[in-house]
Design a protein around this motif. Structure first.
Motif, PDB file in Angstrom:
ATOM      1  N   GLU A   1      -3.527   2.537   7.172  1.00 33.05           N
ATOM      2  CA  GLU A   1      -2.808   3.827   6.807  1.00 33.05           C
ATOM      3  C   GLU A   1      -2.134   3.872   8.364  1.00 33.05           C
TER       4      GLU A   1
ATOM      5  N   TYR B   1       0.924  -1.084   0.017  1.00 33.70           N
ATOM      6  CA  TYR B   1      -0.161   0.134  -0.097  1.00 33.70           C
ATOM      7  C   TYR B   1       0.786   1.329   0.251  1.00 33.70           C
ATOM      8  N   TYR B   2       1.984   1.059   0.554  1.00 35.85           N
ATOM      9  CA  TYR B   2       2.999   2.361   0.522  1.00 35.85           C
ATOM     10  C   TYR B   2       3.736   2.368  -0.670  1.00 35.85           C
TER      11      TYR B   2
ATOM     12  N   ARG C   1       2.445   7.652  -0.734  1.00 31.79           N
ATOM     13  CA  ARG C   1       1.307   7.598   0.253  1.00 31.79           C
ATOM     14  C   ARG C   1       0.448   6.505   0.269  1.00 31.79           C
ATOM     15  N   TYR C   2      -0.203   6.266   1.330  1.00 34.27           N
ATOM     16  CA  TYR C   2      -1.095   5.161   1.300  1.00 34.27           C
ATOM     17  C   TYR C   2      -2.246   5.254   0.286  1.00 34.27           C
TER      18      TYR C   2
ATOM     19  N   THR D   1       3.356   1.745   8.931  1.00 38.65           N
ATOM     20  CA  THR D   1       4.683   2.173   8.348  1.00 38.65           C
ATOM     21  C   THR D   1       5.900   1.153   8.390  1.00 38.65           C
TER      22      THR D   1
ATOM     23  N   ASP E   1     -11.873   1.673   6.654  1.00 36.79           N
ATOM     24  CA  ASP E   1     -11.276   2.753   5.921  1.00 36.79           C
ATOM     25  C   ASP E   1     -11.922   2.661   4.655  1.00 36.79           C
TER      26      ASP E   1
ATOM     27  N   ARG F   1      -5.929   6.286   0.205  1.00 34.90           N
ATOM     28  CA  ARG F   1      -6.012   7.754   0.421  1.00 34.90           C
ATOM     29  C   ARG F   1      -5.726   8.370  -1.130  1.00 34.90           C
TER      30      ARG F   1
END
Length: 474
Positions: free
Chosen positions: A252, A190-191, A213-214, A255, A290, A217
């Motif tokens: 999210e 995802y990142y 970024r995630y 990390t 989410d 998002r």
């Protein structure tokens, strides 16, 4: 009259100026009791209302797809621990289908069935379950929902997961979508946006786009911008394909977990994204919630744009739930043709034409939405590529009796066909089974021995469809 018919309330615009009139939808009876595992509250009993006023216009279309989201993962579908207020609101504002299915039991075949309106095995790319390399994909010459709508004047875009082939030969931009922003493969971290083979997989059009970024998002922002945009009078189609809540199980803010998965990918671990040593029920809950918030953001942007009334919103999932999904009371999950592998949440909202607060038990599956959306948009299928889906427009908008037909599925080692409330199923054991889903949604009471004629009839029907499809490669 079939046992699963139910009455829906609609708003129909005839284009004539006159006084309002009310009529009852002919041939539709009351719905039976709700399916087990669904929340209380029966279907609407309001009568059909025909409103005479200004003519209807071709709607915008927002088709939202979750990834590996199970049938009961939304609170509107009975989840006891996951809260999805935005999707619940969407259901209250439209029609919630209890007996909706994906076109297949895994990612890319279902996407083929939605993009084309046909069984996945009509095309070579649809035989991959799912696509895992660059050798196959959706041929650019094959008509799609996007190409047919584009030809009739629609602006078209796909944001999120494509999973119907890779560059250089296959892409949404080669198959009718004017704009594409998202990933090509079946999964990504995802990142970092690293895919199953360690490749970077975030693109705008056919060019790499850097954003660490995630992912949820990023595509939520892109989708919100698209539905808010001035399309210069053109109606639009947006396929919004989330990867949430597909593995890896990172929400999210996770990390450190992301960095560990990336380290393993770069070290050559080809199974790192499967995340078989990670995740939890609580992490899965966080990801689904989410997804719900993200859908809420896009719907808020749509409302602020002033286009909500004339936008058809469809929400569904590409297959049944995975490891941490809440599938009760269904048996099986993703990759299986048991109910848990193919029955999915499915909601449609169209404020200009459909009253809210309704429940339908009519069985539907992914290719039906292709046929439906083409009809409401005033577009026609290509005559050389007949659809396997059936349009629901007559049922939803004109009070027509639902079309009675078979729903067919085939994956390697499994087969299934639903006719009315009866389901024929053969799993990897090779044993033919027969279930009455009206009273056995869990598929535990095998009626094969007591209904041999029905079993033989449904098996013959499955084999007749299968005979017209492409065989699996050896």
């Amino acid at each position: 009259m079939s046992s699963y018919e139910n009455k829906l309330s609609r708003r129909a615009f005839t284009g004539a100026v006159g006084v309002a009139a009310a009529a009852t939808a002919a041939g539709l009876g009351a719905a039976p009791a709700q399916a087990a595992g669904t929340p209380s509250g029966g279907p609407s009993e309001r009568e059909f209302r025909a409103s005479r006023g200004r003519p209807s216009r071709r709607p915008n279309i927002l088709f939202i797809l979750g990834d590996d989201l199970g049938w009961a993962d939304l609170s509107a579908y009975g989840s006891p621990h996951i809260r999805t207020p935005h999707l619940d609101r969407l259901a209250r504002q439209g029609v919630r289908f209890t007996d909706a299915y994906s076109g297949s039991a895994t990612c890319s075949p279902t996407r083929f069935s939605l993009y084309t309106g046909r069984y996945p095995a009509r095309t070579r790319g649809g035989l991959a379950e799912p696509i895992a390399d660059k050798s196959v994909g959706l041929e650019p010459t094959h008509p799609t929902l996007a190409s047919l709508l584009q030809a009739s004047g629609y602006a078209t875009a796909l944001i999120g997961k494509w999973h119907a082939g890779h560059l250089p030969d296959y892409s949404p931009t080669k198959s009718g979508w004017e704009e594409f922003f998202g990933n090509f493969g079946g999964a990504l971290e995802y990142y970092s946006k690293l895919g199953l083979g360690g490749e970077y997989d975030l693109y705008e059009g056919d060019a790499e786009y850097k954003d660490l970024r995630y992912y949820t998002r990023i595509i939520t922002e892109r989708a919100s911008e698209y539905v808010s945009r001035d399309h210069h009078g053109r109606p639009w189609l947006l396929n919004l394909n989330f990867t949430t809540p597909h593995w890896p199980w990172t929400a999210e803010g996770d990390t450190e977990q992301s960095a560990e998965i990336v380290r393993r990918i770069k070290a050559g671990d080809r199974r790192a994204l499967w995340h078989q040593d990670g995740g939890s029920v609580e992490k899965y809950k966080e990801m689904v919630e989410d997804l719900d918030r993200s859908v809420g953001e896009v719907l808020t942007a749509l409302k602020r744009s002033g286009q909500e009334e004339h936008t058809v919103v469809v929400f569904s999932s590409d297959n049944g739930g995975e490891r941490f999904s809440y599938n009760w009371p269904l048996s099986g999950n993703k990759a299986s043709l048991q109910e848990g592998g193919i029955r999915v949440p499915n909601i449609v909202r169209w404020p200009a034409r459909l009253d809210g607060g309704q429940v339908s038990r009519v069985p539907v599956f992914s290719p039906d939405w292709t046929a439906t959306l083409l009809e409401v948009a005033g577009a026609r299928p290509h005559p050389a590529y007949p659809l396997d889906g059936v349009s629901l427009a007559g049922y939803l908008l004109r009070g027509e009796r639902p079309v009675e037909r078979d729903l067919f599925w085939r994956v390697r080692g499994e087969r299934a066909l639903r006719r009315g409330n009866w389901k024929y199923y053969r799993g990897k054991s090779g044993r033919d089974q027969l279930f009455d889903l009206a009273g056995d949604i869990r598929e535990q009471a095998d009626k094969a021995a007591v209904e041999p004629a029905r079993l033989a009839e449904l098996r013959a029907a499955w084999e007749a469809v299968d005979a017209g499809l492409l065989p699996y490669p050896a």
